[in-house]
Design an enzyme around this catalytic site. Structure first.
Site, PDB file in Angstrom:
ATOM      1  N   THR A 185      -7.793  57.271 -80.843  1.00  0.00           N
ATOM      2  CA  THR A 185      -8.713  56.327 -81.478  1.00  0.00           C
ATOM      3  C   THR A 185     -10.130  56.582 -80.981  1.00  0.00           C
ATOM      4  O   THR A 185     -10.327  57.158 -79.917  1.00  0.00           O
ATOM      5  CB  THR A 185      -8.327  54.875 -81.143  1.00  0.00           C
ATOM      6  N   LYS A 440     -18.892  33.017 -85.538  1.00  0.00           N
ATOM      7  CA  LYS A 440     -18.430  31.633 -85.644  1.00  0.00           C
ATOM      8  C   LYS A 440     -19.599  30.704 -85.349  1.00  0.00           C
ATOM      9  O   LYS A 440     -20.041  30.569 -84.205  1.00  0.00           O
ATOM     10  CB  LYS A 440     -17.274  31.354 -84.691  1.00  0.00           C
TER      11      LYS A 440
END
Length: 541
Positions: A185, A440
């Site tokens: 990755t 958020k």
């Protein structure tokens, strides 16, 4: 009672054998590091991979040992791929865009025994050589070169290995579940993690990639994988190209827009694959040169969220079907592809364009689902509106990581992607954000991807990243990091005005920060963790 049908293991060697036998004279064009375009074909690639397989055995390399490659998309790299995996070893493609410390880490973690490399990466290899002492053989992808010997006195040379060995080689037969290749990755935090693909998973993935509802690849195509072979095996395209016997164009190191326009126009490319940043550069170059990319029928866009403006420009200005897809290193990478269904043909152009913004639906071979972000075992409705954690399972999806036991899958056998998404009743999935990139604000979620897509629609914005910045009242608020187009005089007020009517007023970023460059990771994705570190407290001033 078992069926009475032949059984043959699904092996990568079967792909190159098929291409050599039935498409042997089909062209393979390769742009070399020196800029020269060389011509080969599937039969020559097959013969050379067998010569190299003989050489690898003569060097004492054994089945399941890891053999690394540090190279661009070119003919020698392709031949090394098939030689390594076909003879039962594991082809470990290394992303040169990782930090040197990460490169040394993954070479040692993989316990690589040999390393194939292009001349471009000689300085990189010499810089980390003292930290990768497990490498027994350094093999230069070219002919004898004294500059290489000055730095690596015991180096071997690819062309000499081919010349010294015979193409008479019988590909070994073994369990299709044995490992074929290894990719790491390119995550933004921590050390990269290894994903170990099997022969079976890779062949099934190649078959799926060719399906009409995915890339619709056939022997009539001229395929250009702009995505590097060190990035999730070029999304499996070299395997799919051999499976169909299509012509393959390997573009080498020059992936700027101008170079790609020349390759596409000169060699009549019909289908190409790459990340959004590459296509943005290509579209700009094509417009500047007056090219219409006439041969191109479709392009696959993945690797990162694609701005809708890129898809629209391909379709409306270049008559090229831009197909949005989604996947990960952990999924080989094919997860979803945005192809319409028959019932969608009656939709208006605007409705089709809206549908095409999503990452699409899964092909046969994988399934996806949404789970609640708080109650981990609670499913989320697939109504196109409800958001949840995206999970996937299938024939070419990771079961566990290579050396780190990270409990990669859930107790009931699904891989949690870390993405937040919606799925509608037809299975069309829309990535809302990475869970770590959601903003958020006052208890309500804001999608950074949506803010970025709007920003890059502005004609004077070249690149944009939306991050969560700490806010005393709301916890977090969005801040937009922008790279302007050359000679642009756009200011913060104009950027913020551009958002009006496109998102709710409370979702409009609080601030715009103009920068000269946004750093990308090895997969072409923005390094938002760096941006958060640098600008995350900007609203506290």
């Amino acid at each position: 009672m078992l069926g009475k049908m032949m059984y043959q293991p699904l092996l990568i060697s079967s792909l190159i054998e098929h291409a050599a036998q039935y498409h042997g004279d089909t062209a393979i064009l390769s742009k070399e590091v020196n800029g020269e375009m060389t011509k080969s074909d599937w039969l020559t690639v097959s013969n050379n991979s067998k010569r190299l397989a003989n050489a690898l055995q003569a060097l004492g390399l054994k089945s399941s040992e890891r053999i690394a490659t540090l190279a661009w998309n070119n003919r020698r790299h392709l031949e090394a791929w098939y030689a390594i995996s076909g003879s039962g070893m594991i082809c470990h493609t290394i992303n040169p865009r990782l930090f040197p410390e990460q490169l040394a880490y993954i070479i040692n973690d993989a316990e690589d025994q040999a390393l194939f490399f292009d001349i471009t990466f000689l300085p990189l290899i010499t810089a980390i050589k003292e930290h990768i002492k497990g490498i027994k053989h350094f093999i230069y992808l070219g002919d004898r070169d004294e500059k290489v010997l000055e730095q690596l006195p015991n180096a071997l040379f690819f062309d000499e290995l081919l010349a010294d060995n015979s193409p008479d080689f019988d590909w070994p037969q073994f369990d299709e579940k044995l490992a074929s290749s290894l990719c790491y990755t390119s995550g933004t935090t921590g050390n990269p993690k290894g994903i170990l693909y099997s022969h079976r998973s890779s062949v099934l993935h190649a078959m799926a990639l060719c399906m009409p509802d995915v890339s619709s690849l056939s022997a009539q195509d001229v395929l250009l994988p702009v995505v590097p072979m060190f990035h999730v095996n070029a999304w499996g395209t070299p395997y799919a190209a051999a499976l169909t016997g299509c012509s393959l164009i390997l573009p080498g190191p020059n992936l700027d827009g101008d170079s790609l326009v020349s390759v596409i126009d000169d060699y009549k490319v019909t289908v190409a694959l790459g990340v959004p940043t590459i296509w943005q550069s290509l579209l700009t170059a094509a417009k500047n040169r007056g090219s219409k990319l006439d041969s191109m029928t479709r392009t696959i866009v993945g690797g990162a969220a694609c701005p809708p403006s890129v898809i629209k420009t391909f379709r409306e200005d270049f008559n090229c079907d831009a197909i949005h897809g989604w996947g990960m290193t952990e999924t080989s990478p094919l997860g979803t592809m945005n192809q319409i269904k028959a019932k969608h043909k009656s939709l208006s152009k605007e409705e089709i364009n809206e549908l095409r913004k999503s990452q699409g639906r899964p092909p046969y071979g994988v399934k996806i689902r949404l789970m609640d972000t708080e109650q981990k075992d609670k499913p989320v409705a697939e109504d196109g509106e409800s958001q949840g954690r995206l999970q996937i399972r299938g024939h070419w999806v990771i079961d566990d990581y290579f050396t780190e036991n990270k409990d990669a899958i859930t107790a009931d056998g699904w891989f949690d992607t870390g993405d937040i998404a919606t799925i509608d009743a037809d299975g069309y999935m829309n990535i809302r954000d990475r869970s770590k990139d959601l903003i958020k604000s006052g208890g309500e979620w804001i999608s950074s991807v949506e803010l970025e897509n709007i920003a890059v629609e502005h004609p004077e914005v070249k690149m944009a990243a939306a991050i969560a910045a700490t806010h005393k009242q709301w916890g977090e608020r969005p801040v937009l990091i922008v790279v302007k187009e050359a000679d642009s005089a756009v200011d913060e007020a104009q950027i913020l005005e551009f958002y009006k009517g496109k998102v709710a007023s409370w979702q409009i970023p609080d601030k715009v920060v103009f920068v000269d460059n946004i750093v990308l990771n090895g997969a072409g994705k923005m390094m938002k963790n760096n941006l958060r570190d640098e600008h995350g407290d900007i609203l506290l001033a």
